[in-house]
Design a protein around this motif. Structure first.
Motif, PDB file in Angstrom:
ATOM      1  N   ASP A 277       0.860  -1.196   0.000  1.00  0.00           N
ATOM      2  CA  ASP A 277       0.000   0.000   0.000  1.00  0.00           C
ATOM      3  C   ASP A 277       0.888   1.236   0.000  1.00  0.00           C
ATOM      4  O   ASP A 277       1.642   1.464   0.956  1.00  0.00           O
ATOM      5  N   ILE A 278       0.831   2.063  -1.064  1.00  0.00           N
ATOM      6  CA  ILE A 278       1.702   3.230  -1.194  1.00  0.00           C
ATOM      7  C   ILE A 278       1.458   4.265  -0.085  1.00  0.00           C
ATOM      8  O   ILE A 278       2.339   5.053   0.242  1.00  0.00           O
ATOM      9  N   TYR A 279       0.268   4.217   0.518  1.00  0.00           N
ATOM     10  CA  TYR A 279      -0.030   5.149   1.601  1.00  0.00           C
ATOM     11  C   TYR A 279       0.473   4.661   2.965  1.00  0.00           C
ATOM     12  O   TYR A 279       0.445   5.406   3.938  1.00  0.00           O
ATOM     13  N   ASP A 280       0.945   3.393   3.025  1.00  0.00           N
ATOM     14  CA  ASP A 280       1.505   2.891   4.296  1.00  0.00           C
ATOM     15  C   ASP A 280       2.786   3.667   4.579  1.00  0.00           C
ATOM     16  O   ASP A 280       3.710   3.688   3.747  1.00  0.00           O
ATOM     17  N   PRO A 281       2.919   4.351   5.733  1.00  0.00           N
ATOM     18  CA  PRO A 281       4.073   5.237   5.980  1.00  0.00           C
ATOM     19  C   PRO A 281       5.417   4.525   5.920  1.00  0.00           C
ATOM     20  O   PRO A 281       6.369   5.045   5.337  1.00  0.00           O
ATOM     21  N   VAL A 282       5.528   3.334   6.534  1.00  0.00           N
ATOM     22  CA  VAL A 282       6.819   2.608   6.554  1.00  0.00           C
ATOM     23  C   VAL A 282       7.153   2.130   5.142  1.00  0.00           C
ATOM     24  O   VAL A 282       8.313   2.240   4.697  1.00  0.00           O
ATOM     25  N   ALA A 283       6.174   1.595   4.418  1.00  0.00           N
ATOM     26  CA  ALA A 283       6.421   1.124   3.054  1.00  0.00           C
ATOM     27  C   ALA A 283       6.815   2.279   2.143  1.00  0.00           C
ATOM     28  O   ALA A 283       7.714   2.146   1.295  1.00  0.00           O
ATOM     29  N   ASN A 284       6.186   3.452   2.317  1.00  0.00           N
ATOM     30  CA  ASN A 284       6.498   4.625   1.502  1.00  0.00           C
ATOM     31  C   ASN A 284       7.913   5.115   1.781  1.00  0.00           C
ATOM     32  O   ASN A 284       8.679   5.421   0.841  1.00  0.00           O
ATOM     33  N   ILE A 285       8.298   5.166   3.052  1.00  0.00           N
ATOM     34  CA  ILE A 285       9.645   5.649   3.400  1.00  0.00           C
ATOM     35  C   ILE A 285      10.713   4.710   2.851  1.00  0.00           C
ATOM     36  O   ILE A 285      11.711   5.157   2.254  1.00  0.00           O
ATOM     37  N   THR A 286      10.570   3.386   3.077  1.00  0.00           N
ATOM     38  CA  THR A 286      11.612   2.439   2.650  1.00  0.00           C
ATOM     39  C   THR A 286      11.750   2.422   1.123  1.00  0.00           C
ATOM     40  O   THR A 286      12.871   2.354   0.592  1.00  0.00           O
ATOM     41  N   ALA A 287      10.640   2.484   0.400  1.00  0.00           N
ATOM     42  CA  ALA A 287      10.722   2.491  -1.066  1.00  0.00           C
ATOM     43  C   ALA A 287      11.391   3.766  -1.552  1.00  0.00           C
ATOM     44  O   ALA A 287      12.241   3.734  -2.472  1.00  0.00           O
ATOM     45  N   ALA A 288      11.047   4.913  -0.942  1.00  0.00           N
ATOM     46  CA  ALA A 288      11.649   6.192  -1.347  1.00  0.00           C
ATOM     47  C   ALA A 288      13.149   6.195  -1.063  1.00  0.00           C
ATOM     48  O   ALA A 288      13.954   6.674  -1.875  1.00  0.00           O
ATOM     49  N   CYS A 289      13.572   5.657   0.101  1.00  0.00           N
ATOM     50  CA  CYS A 289      15.002   5.601   0.443  1.00  0.00           C
ATOM     51  C   CYS A 289      15.748   4.663  -0.492  1.00  0.00           C
ATOM     52  O   CYS A 289      16.913   4.898  -0.849  1.00  0.00           O
ATOM     53  N   ASN A 290      15.107   3.569  -0.894  1.00  0.00           N
ATOM     54  CA  ASN A 290      15.713   2.620  -1.820  1.00  0.00           C
ATOM     55  C   ASN A 290      15.941   3.296  -3.190  1.00  0.00           C
ATOM     56  O   ASN A 290      17.007   3.133  -3.818  1.00  0.00           O
ATOM     57  N   TYR A 291      14.936   4.069  -3.608  1.00  0.00           N
ATOM     58  CA  TYR A 291      15.066   4.809  -4.872  1.00  0.00           C
ATOM     59  C   TYR A 291      16.168   5.875  -4.767  1.00  0.00           C
ATOM     60  O   TYR A 291      17.013   6.002  -5.668  1.00  0.00           O
ATOM     61  N   ALA A 292      16.189   6.630  -3.654  1.00  0.00           N
ATOM     62  CA  ALA A 292      17.192   7.690  -3.478  1.00  0.00           C
ATOM     63  C   ALA A 292      18.593   7.114  -3.423  1.00  0.00           C
ATOM     64  O   ALA A 292      19.555   7.692  -3.960  1.00  0.00           O
ATOM     65  N   ALA A 293      18.757   5.935  -2.771  1.00  0.00           N
ATOM     66  CA  ALA A 293      20.079   5.308  -2.704  1.00  0.00           C
ATOM     67  C   ALA A 293      20.540   4.909  -4.094  1.00  0.00           C
ATOM     68  O   ALA A 293      21.736   5.024  -4.431  1.00  0.00           O
ATOM     69  N   ASP A 294      19.607   4.466  -4.929  1.00  0.00           N
ATOM     70  CA  ASP A 294      19.952   4.062  -6.286  1.00  0.00           C
ATOM     71  C   ASP A 294      20.298   5.275  -7.159  1.00  0.00           C
ATOM     72  O   ASP A 294      21.244   5.223  -7.966  1.00  0.00           O
ATOM     73  N   LYS A 295      19.561   6.389  -7.005  1.00  0.00           N
ATOM     74  CA  LYS A 295      19.750   7.556  -7.867  1.00  0.00           C
ATOM     75  C   LYS A 295      20.740   8.574  -7.305  1.00  0.00           C
ATOM     76  O   LYS A 295      21.478   9.220  -8.064  1.00  0.00           O
ATOM     77  N   TYR A 296      20.798   8.727  -5.958  1.00  0.00           N
ATOM     78  CA  TYR A 296      21.613   9.794  -5.370  1.00  0.00           C
ATOM     79  C   TYR A 296      22.616   9.280  -4.314  1.00  0.00           C
ATOM     80  O   TYR A 296      23.359  10.081  -3.741  1.00  0.00           O
ATOM     81  N   GLY A 297      22.612   8.032  -4.062  1.00  0.00           N
ATOM     82  CA  GLY A 297      23.557   7.473  -3.094  1.00  0.00           C
ATOM     83  C   GLY A 297      22.953   7.344  -1.711  1.00  0.00           C
ATOM     84  O   GLY A 297      23.372   6.496  -0.921  1.00  0.00           O
ATOM     85  N   SER A 298      21.976   8.170  -1.377  1.00  0.00           N
ATOM     86  CA  SER A 298      21.315   8.096  -0.067  1.00  0.00           C
ATOM     87  C   SER A 298      20.238   9.185  -0.010  1.00  0.00           C
ATOM     88  O   SER A 298      20.349  10.226  -0.691  1.00  0.00           O
ATOM     89  N   MET A 299      19.230   8.964   0.807  1.00  0.00           N
ATOM     90  CA  MET A 299      18.202   9.970   1.012  1.00  0.00           C
ATOM     91  C   MET A 299      18.819  11.206   1.666  1.00  0.00           C
ATOM     92  O   MET A 299      18.289  12.333   1.496  1.00  0.00           O
ATOM     93  N   ASP A 300      19.939  11.055   2.317  1.00  0.00           N
ATOM     94  CA  ASP A 300      20.614  12.195   2.942  1.00  0.00           C
ATOM     95  C   ASP A 300      21.072  13.221   1.887  1.00  0.00           C
ATOM     96  O   ASP A 300      21.297  14.409   2.197  1.00  0.00           O
TER      97      ASP A 300
END
Length: 235
Positions: A206-229
């Motif tokens: 569920d894209i609206y699930d807060p934990v699922a949304n955060i982990t997927a976004a961090c996984n994408y950011a790590a792939d594209k930018y190295g880290s959500m940081d």
């Protein structure tokens, strides 16, 4: 030859036998006197054979005693044999009873308890997280660390607050993505195709699930930018 004894004919029969006997005795005495040596020899021969006392009555009693003794001996032997048989039977019955008792005891005996299997270590109690932004970020970070995906609490929270101000049901219905029919959703404003592509196993779909949304976004950011940081604006 007639007897010359005076008055012999007038004696009764039994008296005649007595007289005859006396006469015979007298004749024997005369014979001894005439031939003493011959008489002595006959006397010695006669004395060698001793008369045996015997009567039918005495023989019958002897036989009866012998039969009684044999009967008594047979009864005694029969009783002894019967006693042996009885003792053997009693011993066999006792042995059978003992075997039956032993069998029942074995059947009643509980089976030897198998050694208890080593107790499995208790699963660690599930960590409790607060149902708010801080709790959601903390839970997401534990999952990200387990998967080896880099991120920090500060890096996640600054982007959450910029993208949705901490509202897990936030949706953008005016930007280009919305125009294209795929509006951004959730805490870190992800579109459906990106969420599905970078979904982290073990979390909700569920894209609206807060934990699922955060982990997927961090996984994408790590792939594209190295880290959500490293994300400081829309991504």
């Amino acid at each position: 030859m007639r007897s010359t004894i005076s008055g012999y004919t007038r004696l009764p029969k039994i008296h005649k036998f007595s007289v005859a006997g006396i006469a015979a005795t007298g004749a024997a005495v005369v014979a001894v006197a005439v031939a003493p040596h011959a008489f002595a020899a006959d006397t010695a021969s006669a004395s060698a054979v001793k008369p045996v006392a015997w009567s039918a009555e005495a023989f019958g009693e002897t036989q009866q005693d012998a039969l009684e003794q044999q009967t008594t001996a047979a009864v005694t032997a029969a009783k002894a044999d019967a006693g042996k048989v009885s003792a053997e039977k009693e011993r066999a019955e006792k042995q059978a009873a003992n075997r039956s008792t032993e069998r029942k005891a074995l059947e009643a005996k509980p089976a030897a308890a198998k050694p208890a299997a080593p107790a499995k270590p208790a699963a660690p109690a599930k960590k409790a997280y607060a149902d708010n932004v801080d709790g959601w970020i903390s839970e997401a970070l534990d999952i990200l660390r387990a998967k080896g995906i880099p991120a920090s609490y500060e890096g996640i929270k600054k982007n959450v607050m910029r993208e949705s101000t901490g509202n897990p049901r936030a949706i953008n219905d005016w930007d280009v993505n919305a125009v294209n029919g795929v509006p951004s959703k959730g805490l870190l404003q992800m579109i459906d195709p990106t969420f599905k592509a970078y979904h982290v196993e073990g979390t909700s779909w569920d894209i609206y699930d807060p934990v699922a949304n955060i982990t997927a976004a961090c996984n994408y950011a790590a792939d594209k930018y190295g880290s959500m940081d490293n994300v400081n604006s829309a991504y």
